[in-house]
Design a protein around this motif. Structure first.
Motif, PDB file in Angstrom:
ATOM      1  N   MET A 220       0.640  -1.135  -0.011  1.00  0.00           N
ATOM      2  CA  MET A 220       0.024  -0.103   0.083  1.00  0.00           C
ATOM      3  C   MET A 220       0.979   1.177  -0.012  1.00  0.00           C
ATOM      4  O   MET A 220       0.576   2.166  -0.633  1.00  0.00           O
ATOM      5  CB  MET A 220      -0.911  -0.011   1.134  1.00  0.00           C
ATOM      6  N   ASN A 221       1.974   1.301   0.825  1.00  0.00           N
ATOM      7  CA  ASN A 221       3.006   2.321   1.137  1.00  0.00           C
ATOM      8  C   ASN A 221       3.600   2.883  -0.169  1.00  0.00           C
ATOM      9  O   ASN A 221       3.970   3.855  -0.697  1.00  0.00           O
ATOM     10  CB  ASN A 221       3.820   2.064   2.191  1.00  0.00           C
ATOM     11  N   THR A 222       4.187   1.463  -0.828  1.00  0.00           N
ATOM     12  CA  THR A 222       5.210   1.960  -2.044  1.00  0.00           C
ATOM     13  C   THR A 222       4.482   1.953  -3.212  1.00  0.00           C
ATOM     14  O   THR A 222       4.909   2.642  -4.207  1.00  0.00           O
ATOM     15  CB  THR A 222       6.217   0.807  -1.861  1.00  0.00           C
ATOM     16  N   ARG A 223       3.619   1.072  -3.649  1.00  0.00           N
ATOM     17  CA  ARG A 223       2.842   0.853  -5.007  1.00  0.00           C
ATOM     18  C   ARG A 223       1.623   1.501  -4.902  1.00  0.00           C
ATOM     19  O   ARG A 223       1.036   1.498  -6.167  1.00  0.00           O
ATOM     20  CB  ARG A 223       2.749  -0.570  -5.348  1.00  0.00           C
ATOM     21  N   GLY A 224       1.105   1.781  -3.627  1.00  0.00           N
ATOM     22  CA  GLY A 224      -0.168   2.564  -4.041  1.00  0.00           C
ATOM     23  C   GLY A 224      -1.396   1.487  -4.028  1.00  0.00           C
ATOM     24  O   GLY A 224      -2.537   1.702  -4.392  1.00  0.00           O
ATOM     25  N   SER A 225      -0.996   0.335  -3.592  1.00  0.00           N
ATOM     26  CA  SER A 225      -1.923  -0.818  -4.175  1.00  0.00           C
ATOM     27  C   SER A 225      -2.998  -0.855  -2.727  1.00  0.00           C
ATOM     28  O   SER A 225      -2.721  -0.700  -1.589  1.00  0.00           O
ATOM     29  CB  SER A 225      -1.389  -2.143  -3.959  1.00  0.00           C
ATOM     30  N   TRP A 226      -4.378  -0.822  -2.973  1.00  0.00           N
ATOM     31  CA  TRP A 226      -5.318  -0.842  -2.109  1.00  0.00           C
ATOM     32  C   TRP A 226      -5.637  -2.476  -1.585  1.00  0.00           C
ATOM     33  O   TRP A 226      -5.741  -3.212  -2.649  1.00  0.00           O
ATOM     34  CB  TRP A 226      -6.726  -0.238  -2.377  1.00  0.00           C
ATOM     35  N   VAL A 227      -6.143  -2.599  -0.534  1.00  0.00           N
ATOM     36  CA  VAL A 227      -6.627  -4.147   0.067  1.00  0.00           C
ATOM     37  C   VAL A 227      -8.062  -3.981  -0.186  1.00  0.00           C
ATOM     38  O   VAL A 227      -8.584  -2.802  -0.578  1.00  0.00           O
ATOM     39  CB  VAL A 227      -6.219  -4.035   1.274  1.00  0.00           C
ATOM     40  N   GLN A 228      -8.852  -5.128  -0.383  1.00  0.00           N
ATOM     41  CA  GLN A 228      -9.961  -5.279  -0.676  1.00  0.00           C
ATOM     42  C   GLN A 228     -10.872  -4.560   0.583  1.00  0.00           C
ATOM     43  O   GLN A 228     -10.380  -4.324   1.642  1.00  0.00           O
ATOM     44  CB  GLN A 228     -10.542  -6.587  -0.792  1.00  0.00           C
ATOM     45  N   ALA A 229     -12.085  -4.017   0.408  1.00  0.00           N
ATOM     46  CA  ALA A 229     -12.957  -3.334   1.306  1.00  0.00           C
ATOM     47  C   ALA A 229     -13.032  -4.461   2.835  1.00  0.00           C
ATOM     48  O   ALA A 229     -12.956  -4.196   3.657  1.00  0.00           O
ATOM     49  CB  ALA A 229     -14.144  -3.147   0.762  1.00  0.00           C
ATOM     50  N   ASN A 230     -13.401  -5.700   2.440  1.00  0.00           N
ATOM     51  CA  ASN A 230     -13.233  -6.382   3.520  1.00  0.00           C
ATOM     52  C   ASN A 230     -12.041  -6.652   4.353  1.00  0.00           C
ATOM     53  O   ASN A 230     -12.198  -6.808   5.622  1.00  0.00           O
ATOM     54  CB  ASN A 230     -14.045  -7.807   3.171  1.00  0.00           C
ATOM     55  N   SER A 231     -10.937  -6.464   3.675  1.00  0.00           N
ATOM     56  CA  SER A 231      -9.669  -6.496   4.594  1.00  0.00           C
ATOM     57  C   SER A 231      -9.517  -5.073   5.209  1.00  0.00           C
ATOM     58  O   SER A 231      -8.965  -5.257   6.539  1.00  0.00           O
ATOM     59  CB  SER A 231      -8.397  -6.670   3.662  1.00  0.00           C
TER      60      SER A 231
ATOM     61  N   ASP B  81     -11.643  -3.212  12.334  1.00  0.00           N
ATOM     62  CA  ASP B  81     -12.143  -3.824  13.494  1.00  0.00           C
ATOM     63  C   ASP B  81     -11.024  -4.102  14.588  1.00  0.00           C
ATOM     64  O   ASP B  81     -11.188  -3.958  15.573  1.00  0.00           O
ATOM     65  CB  ASP B  81     -12.933  -5.101  13.086  1.00  0.00           C
ATOM     66  N   CYS B  82     -10.077  -4.841  13.974  1.00  0.00           N
ATOM     67  CA  CYS B  82      -9.012  -4.995  14.982  1.00  0.00           C
ATOM     68  C   CYS B  82      -8.530  -3.862  15.698  1.00  0.00           C
ATOM     69  O   CYS B  82      -8.207  -4.177  16.894  1.00  0.00           O
ATOM     70  CB  CYS B  82      -7.510  -5.651  13.938  1.00  0.00           C
TER      71      CYS B  82
ATOM     72  N   GLU C 297     -10.205  -1.218  16.292  1.00  0.00           N
ATOM     73  CA  GLU C 297     -11.571  -0.567  17.009  1.00  0.00           C
ATOM     74  C   GLU C 297     -11.601   0.758  16.605  1.00  0.00           C
ATOM     75  O   GLU C 297     -11.507   1.721  17.372  1.00  0.00           O
ATOM     76  CB  GLU C 297     -11.313  -0.802  18.558  1.00  0.00           C
ATOM     77  N   VAL C 298     -11.445   0.802  15.245  1.00  0.00           N
ATOM     78  CA  VAL C 298     -11.703   2.496  14.766  1.00  0.00           C
ATOM     79  C   VAL C 298     -12.689   2.145  13.418  1.00  0.00           C
ATOM     80  O   VAL C 298     -12.630   0.958  12.974  1.00  0.00           O
ATOM     81  CB  VAL C 298     -10.359   3.056  14.315  1.00  0.00           C
ATOM     82  N   SER C 299     -12.973   3.146  12.866  1.00  0.00           N
ATOM     83  CA  SER C 299     -13.817   3.234  11.434  1.00  0.00           C
ATOM     84  C   SER C 299     -13.191   3.201  10.581  1.00  0.00           C
ATOM     85  O   SER C 299     -11.901   3.621  10.467  1.00  0.00           O
ATOM     86  CB  SER C 299     -14.954   4.278  11.781  1.00  0.00           C
ATOM     87  N   VAL C 300     -13.566   2.497   9.442  1.00  0.00           N
ATOM     88  CA  VAL C 300     -12.931   2.579   7.925  1.00  0.00           C
ATOM     89  C   VAL C 300     -13.009   4.002   7.678  1.00  0.00           C
ATOM     90  O   VAL C 300     -11.863   4.252   6.984  1.00  0.00           O
ATOM     91  CB  VAL C 300     -13.681   1.495   6.998  1.00  0.00           C
ATOM     92  N   ASP C 301     -13.818   4.798   8.013  1.00  0.00           N
ATOM     93  CA  ASP C 301     -13.625   6.141   7.550  1.00  0.00           C
ATOM     94  C   ASP C 301     -12.678   6.903   8.212  1.00  0.00           C
ATOM     95  O   ASP C 301     -11.904   7.853   7.492  1.00  0.00           O
ATOM     96  CB  ASP C 301     -15.155   6.868   8.037  1.00  0.00           C
ATOM     97  N   TYR C 302     -12.403   6.507   9.288  1.00  0.00           N
ATOM     98  CA  TYR C 302     -11.042   6.990  10.111  1.00  0.00           C
ATOM     99  C   TYR C 302     -10.045   6.673   9.182  1.00  0.00           C
ATOM    100  O   TYR C 302      -8.770   7.503   9.047  1.00  0.00           O
ATOM    101  CB  TYR C 302     -11.168   6.468  11.638  1.00  0.00           C
TER     102      TYR C 302
ATOM    103  N   ILE D 120     -12.581  11.491  13.589  1.00  0.00           N
ATOM    104  CA  ILE D 120     -13.442  10.523  14.888  1.00  0.00           C
ATOM    105  C   ILE D 120     -13.190   9.078  14.650  1.00  0.00           C
ATOM    106  O   ILE D 120     -13.768   8.561  13.610  1.00  0.00           O
ATOM    107  CB  ILE D 120     -14.996  10.877  14.967  1.00  0.00           C
ATOM    108  N   GLN D 121     -12.389   8.249  15.666  1.00  0.00           N
ATOM    109  CA  GLN D 121     -11.992   7.085  15.240  1.00  0.00           C
ATOM    110  C   GLN D 121     -13.402   6.256  15.513  1.00  0.00           C
ATOM    111  O   GLN D 121     -13.316   5.172  14.736  1.00  0.00           O
ATOM    112  CB  GLN D 121     -10.737   6.739  16.406  1.00  0.00           C
TER     113      GLN D 121
END
Length: 108
Positions: A39-50, A56-57, A59-64, A71-72
């Motif tokens: 993600m950092n070097t190639r700008g690759s995004w993980v899938q939305a579920n990842s 979740d791990c 304990e913040v929102s995806v929006d954050y 707002i976490q």
């Protein structure tokens, strides 16, 4: 648009603050150790579920994580509060102060 480098920075910052090892978090989310570096070097995004698993791990929102809010725990706030926050964030600094002063006056 969203930047993968900013998302990685937020992930690492929250993990550090919560004392969570990145490798443990990624393992718990069934992701490889190279996920964040890609993600950092190639700008690759993980899938939305990842990304949701990471949020979740930590304990913040995806929006954050995406930088859409500072707002976490937005996923723990009811929908009316989310709407108010969204509109509040669009106000000018002076309008925010005026709005908060009105709330304090009415609460007194």
């Amino acid at each position: 648009m969203y930047k993968t480098t900013e998302t990685v920075m937020r992930i690492k910052e929250i993990a550090r603050k919560k004392g969570i090892k990145i490798s443990d978090m990624l393992s718990q989310c069934d992701l490889t150790v190279s996920t964040l570096s890609s993600m950092n070097t190639r700008g690759s995004w993980v899938q939305a579920n990842s990304l949701a698993k990471i949020a979740d791990c930590l304990e913040v929102s995806v929006d954050y994580l995406l930088g859409r809010t500072d707002i976490q725990e937005i996923n723990h706030v009811d929908s009316m509060t989310q709407i108010l926050i969204k509109h509040f964030n669009k106000l000018s600094p002076q309008d925010k102060i005026d709005f908060l002063n009105q709330i304090v006056e009415k609460a007194s």
